[in-house]
Design a protein around this motif. Structure first.
Motif, PDB file in Angstrom:
ATOM      1  N   VAL A   5      41.086 -36.916  15.928  1.00  0.00           N
ATOM      2  CA  VAL A   5      41.374 -38.159  16.640  1.00  0.00           C
ATOM      3  C   VAL A   5      40.565 -39.290  16.023  1.00  0.00           C
ATOM      4  N   ALA A   6      41.057 -40.477  16.209  1.00  0.00           N
ATOM      5  CA  ALA A   6      40.326 -41.671  15.773  1.00  0.00           C
ATOM      6  C   ALA A   6      39.236 -41.994  16.796  1.00  0.00           C
ATOM      7  N   TYR A   7      38.143 -42.528  16.312  1.00  0.00           N
ATOM      8  CA  TYR A   7      37.039 -42.911  17.191  1.00  0.00           C
ATOM      9  C   TYR A   7      37.524 -43.803  18.330  1.00  0.00           C
ATOM     10  N   SER A   8      38.453 -44.693  18.047  1.00  0.00           N
ATOM     11  CA  SER A   8      38.956 -45.620  19.066  1.00  0.00           C
ATOM     12  C   SER A   8      39.682 -44.898  20.199  1.00  0.00           C
ATOM     13  N   ASP A   9      40.082 -43.660  19.998  1.00  0.00           N
ATOM     14  CA  ASP A   9      40.787 -42.893  21.026  1.00  0.00           C
ATOM     15  C   ASP A   9      39.892 -41.890  21.743  1.00  0.00           C
ATOM     16  N   ALA A  10      38.626 -41.842  21.398  1.00  0.00           N
ATOM     17  CA  ALA A  10      37.725 -40.810  21.907  1.00  0.00           C
ATOM     18  C   ALA A  10      37.493 -40.887  23.412  1.00  0.00           C
ATOM     19  N   ALA A  11      37.451 -42.067  23.976  1.00  0.00           N
ATOM     20  CA  ALA A  11      37.095 -42.228  25.387  1.00  0.00           C
ATOM     21  C   ALA A  11      38.063 -41.518  26.330  1.00  0.00           C
ATOM     22  N   ASP A  79      37.665 -32.886  15.270  1.00  0.00           N
ATOM     23  CA  ASP A  79      37.050 -33.856  14.373  1.00  0.00           C
ATOM     24  C   ASP A  79      37.405 -35.254  14.848  1.00  0.00           C
ATOM     25  N   VAL A  80      36.508 -36.171  14.609  1.00  0.00           N
ATOM     26  CA  VAL A  80      36.719 -37.577  14.949  1.00  0.00           C
ATOM     27  C   VAL A  80      36.594 -38.377  13.658  1.00  0.00           C
ATOM     28  N   THR A  81      37.606 -39.187  13.369  1.00  0.00           N
ATOM     29  CA  THR A  81      37.551 -40.049  12.191  1.00  0.00           C
ATOM     30  C   THR A  81      36.957 -41.398  12.580  1.00  0.00           C
ATOM     31  N   GLY A  82      36.437 -42.103  11.592  1.00  0.00           N
ATOM     32  CA  GLY A  82      35.888 -43.430  11.832  1.00  0.00           C
ATOM     33  C   GLY A  82      34.494 -43.409  12.426  1.00  0.00           C
ATOM     34  N   GLY A 121      27.908 -44.980  20.568  1.00  0.00           N
ATOM     35  CA  GLY A 121      28.901 -43.925  20.399  1.00  0.00           C
ATOM     36  C   GLY A 121      29.357 -43.290  21.685  1.00  0.00           C
ATOM     37  N   TYR A 122      29.814 -42.042  21.551  1.00  0.00           N
ATOM     38  CA  TYR A 122      30.306 -41.263  22.684  1.00  0.00           C
ATOM     39  C   TYR A 122      29.640 -39.895  22.686  1.00  0.00           C
ATOM     40  N   VAL A 141      29.511 -18.079  27.327  1.00  0.00           N
ATOM     41  CA  VAL A 141      30.076 -19.243  27.992  1.00  0.00           C
ATOM     42  C   VAL A 141      29.005 -20.325  27.933  1.00  0.00           C
ATOM     43  N   ALA A 142      29.349 -21.482  27.388  1.00  0.00           N
ATOM     44  CA  ALA A 142      28.350 -22.534  27.207  1.00  0.00           C
ATOM     45  C   ALA A 142      28.994 -23.907  27.333  1.00  0.00           C
ATOM     46  N   ARG A 143      28.199 -24.861  27.734  1.00  0.00           N
ATOM     47  CA  ARG A 143      28.622 -26.258  27.681  1.00  0.00           C
ATOM     48  C   ARG A 143      27.807 -26.931  26.584  1.00  0.00           C
ATOM     49  N   GLY A 144      28.504 -27.295  25.514  1.00  0.00           N
ATOM     50  CA  GLY A 144      27.860 -27.971  24.401  1.00  0.00           C
ATOM     51  C   GLY A 144      27.970 -29.476  24.561  1.00  0.00           C
ATOM     52  N   LEU A 145      26.977 -30.175  24.042  1.00  0.00           N
ATOM     53  CA  LEU A 145      26.960 -31.640  24.066  1.00  0.00           C
ATOM     54  C   LEU A 145      26.958 -32.139  22.623  1.00  0.00           C
ATOM     55  N   TYR A 146      27.926 -32.969  22.317  1.00  0.00           N
ATOM     56  CA  TYR A 146      28.095 -33.485  20.961  1.00  0.00           C
ATOM     57  C   TYR A 146      28.199 -34.998  21.014  1.00  0.00           C
ATOM     58  N   ARG A 147      27.587 -35.640  20.036  1.00  0.00           N
ATOM     59  CA  ARG A 147      27.649 -37.098  19.967  1.00  0.00           C
ATOM     60  C   ARG A 147      28.302 -37.528  18.668  1.00  0.00           C
ATOM     61  N   PHE A 148      29.112 -38.571  18.803  1.00  0.00           N
ATOM     62  CA  PHE A 148      29.774 -39.191  17.674  1.00  0.00           C
ATOM     63  C   PHE A 148      29.404 -40.672  17.684  1.00  0.00           C
ATOM     64  N   TYR A 149      28.846 -41.140  16.585  1.00  0.00           N
ATOM     65  CA  TYR A 149      28.408 -42.535  16.489  1.00  0.00           C
ATOM     66  C   TYR A 149      29.282 -43.288  15.491  1.00  0.00           C
ATOM     67  N   ALA A 150      29.646 -44.528  15.873  1.00  0.00           N
ATOM     68  CA  ALA A 150      30.487 -45.362  15.009  1.00  0.00           C
ATOM     69  C   ALA A 150      29.685 -45.896  13.845  1.00  0.00           C
TER      70      ALA A 150
END
Length: 150
Positions: A5-11, A79-82, A121-122, A141-150
């Motif tokens: 997905v594009a970063y602009s669509d992440a939210a 994956d997140v682009t941008g 970011g998000y 079973v886990a909850r992972g936390l991931y950050r994507f920065y513009a």
């Protein structure tokens, strides 16, 4: 299959089920390498002969080895682009539900449970389930936390 997905669509991705990864065999070589990396050479992991008489009927992967596969599997699914930077931010809840015997095949499902904006970011909260082929309960079973920065 990777969802890109594009970063602009992440939210708007909360609630997205990313599906399942391909199967991965957990080999004794992988377990031994993990044991070397962590200095955890407990016999239940690295001595198949002795482990055959142990509580699981054979050598098993370290729980943290099974958990560490979320990194590989996550990159297969999403994956997140941008973006300029991707960060494994941490974990919330983690449970090692069932041992993974050496030679077993595992795969992961991931569901994006929440997306929040953070400075620059998000942050994604992702519910991850690693299953064992033919098993009745998941391995991890886990909850992972991931950050994507513009």
């Amino acid at each position: 299959m990777t969802t890109t997905v594009a970063y602009s669509d992440a939210a708007g991705l909360a609630g997205t089920d990313l599906g399942w990864t391909e199967w991965l065999e957990v080999t004794q070589d992988r377990v031994n390498l993990f044991a070397d990396a962590t200095d955890d050479h407990q016999w239940i992991h690295v001595d198949p002969g002795r482990a055959a008489d142990g509580p699981f009927g054979g050598a098993i992967a370290h729980g943290y080895l099974s958990l560490s596969l979320t990194v590989k599997f996550w990159s297969e699914l999403f994956d997140v682009t941008g973006v300029s930077t991707r960060v494994n931010y941490g974990l919330d809840k983690v449970r090692f539900v069932s041992p993974v015997k050496v030679g077993a095949r595992v795969r992961m499902n991931a569901v994006i449970s929440d997306v929040v904006e953070v400075a620059g970011g998000y942050q994604f909260a992702v519910d991850q389930t690693i299953e064992i082929e033919g098993g009745t309960k998941p391995a991890v079973v886990a909850r992972g936390l991931y950050r994507f920065y513009a």
